[in-house]
Structures are given as structure tokens and as C-alpha cells.
Design a protein around this motif. Sequence first.
Motif, PDB file in Angstrom:
ATOM      1  N   GLU A   1      70.626  54.965  38.358  1.00  0.00           N
ATOM      2  CA  GLU A   1      70.108  53.720  37.781  1.00  0.00           C
ATOM      3  C   GLU A   1      70.686  52.502  38.500  1.00  0.00           C
ATOM      4  OE1 GLU A   1      71.501  56.148  35.881  1.00  0.00           O
ATOM      5  OE2 GLU A   1      70.018  56.742  34.372  1.00  0.00           O
ATOM      6  N   ALA A   2      72.003  52.457  38.654  1.00  0.00           N
ATOM      7  CA  ALA A   2      72.652  51.326  39.329  1.00  0.00           C
ATOM      8  C   ALA A   2      72.216  51.236  40.781  1.00  0.00           C
ATOM      9  CB  ALA A   2      74.173  51.460  39.239  1.00  0.00           C
ATOM     10  N   GLN A   3      72.111  52.376  41.450  1.00  0.00           N
ATOM     11  CA  GLN A   3      71.711  52.361  42.853  1.00  0.00           C
ATOM     12  C   GLN A   3      70.245  51.953  43.010  1.00  0.00           C
ATOM     13  OE1 GLN A   3      72.949  55.552  45.384  1.00  0.00           O
ATOM     14  NE2 GLN A   3      75.098  55.324  44.818  1.00  0.00           N
ATOM     15  N   THR A   4      69.380  52.379  42.109  1.00  0.00           N
ATOM     16  CA  THR A   4      67.973  51.970  42.165  1.00  0.00           C
ATOM     17  C   THR A   4      67.867  50.459  41.974  1.00  0.00           C
ATOM     18  OG1 THR A   4      67.207  54.106  41.337  1.00  0.00           O
ATOM     19  CG2 THR A   4      65.678  52.239  41.121  1.00  0.00           C
ATOM     20  N   ARG A   5      68.593  49.936  41.005  1.00  0.00           N
ATOM     21  CA  ARG A   5      68.556  48.487  40.748  1.00  0.00           C
ATOM     22  C   ARG A   5      69.005  47.706  41.985  1.00  0.00           C
ATOM     23  NH1 ARG A   5      69.830  48.960  36.041  1.00  0.00           N
ATOM     24  NH2 ARG A   5      67.835  48.490  35.092  1.00  0.00           N
TER      25      ARG A   5
ATOM     26  N   SER B   1      56.916  38.526  47.881  1.00  0.00           N
ATOM     27  CA  SER B   1      57.539  38.837  46.600  1.00  0.00           C
ATOM     28  C   SER B   1      57.219  40.270  46.196  1.00  0.00           C
ATOM     29  CB  SER B   1      57.034  37.889  45.520  1.00  0.00           C
ATOM     30  OG  SER B   1      55.662  38.154  45.257  1.00  0.00           O
ATOM     31  N   LEU B   2      57.886  40.727  45.154  1.00  0.00           N
ATOM     32  CA  LEU B   2      57.600  42.065  44.639  1.00  0.00           C
ATOM     33  C   LEU B   2      56.160  42.174  44.136  1.00  0.00           C
ATOM     34  CD1 LEU B   2      60.895  42.910  42.709  1.00  0.00           C
ATOM     35  CD2 LEU B   2      60.054  43.998  44.799  1.00  0.00           C
ATOM     36  N   GLU B   3      55.613  41.082  43.621  1.00  0.00           N
ATOM     37  CA  GLU B   3      54.241  41.099  43.120  1.00  0.00           C
ATOM     38  C   GLU B   3      53.227  41.376  44.234  1.00  0.00           C
ATOM     39  OE1 GLU B   3      56.441  38.561  42.375  1.00  0.00           O
ATOM     40  OE2 GLU B   3      56.881  39.312  40.368  1.00  0.00           O
TER      41      GLU B   3
ATOM     42  N   ALA C   1      62.328  54.863  35.584  1.00  0.00           N
ATOM     43  CA  ALA C   1      62.511  53.908  34.489  1.00  0.00           C
ATOM     44  C   ALA C   1      62.987  52.555  35.022  1.00  0.00           C
ATOM     45  CB  ALA C   1      63.490  54.465  33.462  1.00  0.00           C
ATOM     46  N   VAL C   2      63.938  52.572  35.962  1.00  0.00           N
ATOM     47  CA  VAL C   2      64.433  51.319  36.544  1.00  0.00           C
ATOM     48  C   VAL C   2      63.367  50.705  37.445  1.00  0.00           C
ATOM     49  CG1 VAL C   2      66.174  50.283  38.040  1.00  0.00           C
ATOM     50  CG2 VAL C   2      66.838  52.036  36.382  1.00  0.00           C
ATOM     51  N   TYR C   3      62.749  51.512  38.275  1.00  0.00           N
ATOM     52  CA  TYR C   3      61.696  51.044  39.187  1.00  0.00           C
ATOM     53  C   TYR C   3      60.599  50.310  38.420  1.00  0.00           C
ATOM     54  CZ  TYR C   3      57.987  51.603  42.779  1.00  0.00           C
ATOM     55  OH  TYR C   3      56.977  51.407  43.693  1.00  0.00           O
ATOM     56  N   ALA C   4      60.206  50.848  37.273  1.00  0.00           N
ATOM     57  CA  ALA C   4      59.142  50.249  36.464  1.00  0.00           C
ATOM     58  C   ALA C   4      59.514  48.849  35.979  1.00  0.00           C
ATOM     59  CB  ALA C   4      58.817  51.151  35.273  1.00  0.00           C
ATOM     60  N   GLU C   5      60.792  48.557  35.813  1.00  0.00           N
ATOM     61  CA  GLU C   5      61.232  47.211  35.421  1.00  0.00           C
ATOM     62  C   GLU C   5      60.855  46.179  36.492  1.00  0.00           C
ATOM     63  OE1 GLU C   5      65.448  47.270  34.758  1.00  0.00           O
ATOM     64  OE2 GLU C   5      65.304  48.937  33.336  1.00  0.00           O
ATOM     65  N   PHE C   6      60.834  46.589  37.752  1.00  0.00           N
ATOM     66  CA  PHE C   6      60.540  45.687  38.860  1.00  0.00           C
ATOM     67  C   PHE C   6      59.043  45.536  39.104  1.00  0.00           C
ATOM     68  CE2 PHE C   6      64.939  46.694  39.419  1.00  0.00           C
ATOM     69  CZ  PHE C   6      65.493  45.543  39.946  1.00  0.00           C
ATOM     70  N   PHE C   7      58.242  46.460  38.574  1.00  0.00           N
ATOM     71  CA  PHE C   7      56.788  46.413  38.720  1.00  0.00           C
ATOM     72  C   PHE C   7      56.137  46.606  37.347  1.00  0.00           C
ATOM     73  CE2 PHE C   7      58.284  48.113  42.868  1.00  0.00           C
ATOM     74  CZ  PHE C   7      57.840  47.086  43.683  1.00  0.00           C
ATOM     75  N   PRO C   8      56.305  45.629  36.441  1.00  0.00           N
ATOM     76  CA  PRO C   8      55.799  45.802  35.080  1.00  0.00           C
ATOM     77  C   PRO C   8      54.277  45.776  34.970  1.00  0.00           C
ATOM     78  CG  PRO C   8      56.663  43.586  35.354  1.00  0.00           C
ATOM     79  CD  PRO C   8      56.998  44.342  36.612  1.00  0.00           C
TER      80      PRO C   8
END
Length: 128
Positions: free
Chosen positions: A49-53, A69-71, A91-98
Motif C-alpha cells: 500500500e505505501a509503495q503503491t502510493r 495530469s493523472l486525469e 485499492a490504493v491505485y483506485a484512489e488515484f483514478f476515481p
Amino acid sequence: MPKQVISTDKAPAAVGAYSQGIIANGFVFTAGQIPLMPGTSDLRAGGIEAQTRQVMNNIKGLLEGAGSSLESVVKTTVFLADINDFAAFNAVYAEFFPKDPPARTTVQAGGLPIGALIEVEAVALLQS
């Protein structure tokens, strides 16, 4: 339009014969990002999780340094040291691409640099 090299302090510096990223033909191509802390050669402590973030923040910094941008990401390729980390990574990845996430390929890859648990590369549209 010739290619343009991305160089930003918002992401870890290139440590070999590669660029942090390249702008070409309206796209931004990032080098694979491992969970290094920008400005250091330190690997982010913690699990997947920390490494993905950290990886995703590195990609965000690269894209912002390129004027994107990420968008605007259209494709990512994800390398996991252990495919059993997929759910936690996702789960973490999805936070960056909601919304409207990019196309993605995810594979297990042995021997990621300096013992990283994850590496991600991205292709994004250059924003005008």
C-alpha cells in the motif's frame, strides 16, 4: 514535433541511461517508477500500500512536470513482485483514478529494482 525530455524534481531522478519521461506527438511517456522518495535514493518503507502510493505520487509529479495530469492517463503498465498483492495494490491505485480509469496491464515480475514491490509506467495525453 521532436521529442522532449522531462526532467523534474517532483519525481525521483533517473539513475541510469534513461529519462524520467518523454513528451512526443501529444503524449507523455513515463519511465517505470518504483517507490523511491524524490530527492533521495531511499525506497519507501512499508508494504504494497505505501509503495503503491509513493509510485503513484511519483507518476503524478512526472506528469505535472510535463504539463499533464493523472486525469489524462490513457494506459498504465503495472509490475508486481507478488501477484498476491493485487487486491491491496488495486485499492490504493483506485484512489488515484476515481473516475474513468485508464486501460491497464498488470503482471507479476520477479526481480524489481532494489527490492521494490511494485513498478508502474504510464502514458498520458499532453494537456494543451
